[in-house]
Design a protein around this motif. Sequence first.
Motif, PDB file in Angstrom:
ATOM      1  N   SER A   1       0.845  -1.182   0.000  1.00  0.00           N
ATOM      2  CA  SER A   1       0.000   0.000   0.000  1.00  0.00           C
ATOM      3  C   SER A   1       0.888   1.242   0.000  1.00  0.00           C
ATOM      4  O   SER A   1       1.985   1.230   0.549  1.00  0.00           O
ATOM      5  CB  SER A   1      -0.889  -0.006   1.245  1.00  0.00           C
ATOM      6  N   THR A   2       0.374   2.317  -0.605  1.00  0.00           N
ATOM      7  CA  THR A   2       1.145   3.570  -0.604  1.00  0.00           C
ATOM      8  C   THR A   2       1.204   4.176   0.798  1.00  0.00           C
ATOM      9  O   THR A   2       2.089   4.965   1.097  1.00  0.00           O
ATOM     10  CB  THR A   2       0.542   4.601  -1.575  1.00  0.00           C
ATOM     11  N   GLU A   3       0.279   3.771   1.679  1.00  0.00           N
ATOM     12  CA  GLU A   3       0.260   4.291   3.042  1.00  0.00           C
ATOM     13  C   GLU A   3       1.141   3.481   3.988  1.00  0.00           C
ATOM     14  O   GLU A   3       1.371   3.898   5.117  1.00  0.00           O
ATOM     15  CB  GLU A   3      -1.177   4.289   3.570  1.00  0.00           C
TER      16      GLU A   3
ATOM     17  N   ASP B   1       4.323   1.686   5.874  1.00  0.00           N
ATOM     18  CA  ASP B   1       5.728   1.986   6.157  1.00  0.00           C
ATOM     19  C   ASP B   1       6.553   0.927   5.442  1.00  0.00           C
ATOM     20  O   ASP B   1       6.388  -0.272   5.676  1.00  0.00           O
ATOM     21  CB  ASP B   1       6.010   1.922   7.657  1.00  0.00           C
TER      22      ASP B   1
END
Length: 126
Positions: free
Chosen positions: A45-47, A49
């Motif tokens: 996911s781009t969110e 870490d």
Amino acid sequence: MAERTLRGARLGGQSFEDERGIEFAARQQVGYRCPQGHEFEITMSTEADIPATWECPRCGEEGLSTDGVKPEEKPEKPVRTHWDMLLERRSVKELEDILTERLELLRGGEIGPAHLHRPRKRTTKA
């Protein structure tokens, strides 16, 4: 009863819901390279870490991120040996005294394995 069974459906095999109206999370490809030279990408996911290391799917070694993200350096604790832990409880002088005491008991035959005990000489009074 046989008429009520679902035909052609496997348990847990497929979902009967369609994907209309569902918005998927934004994704990104993260590249890694292991010490053996294997390069691989993981979809995240781009969110999320991004971890600095990931296990290589081919050889199992830890691959480093190709984006230049370095893993955190963790401070290493010094290894505590049995001797270190013993010295936390007793001083060297105390240990020497205990050793001397135990050696005297061992040599006197009061402690230790039975095959090491010397037979005691009996003195008979006549």
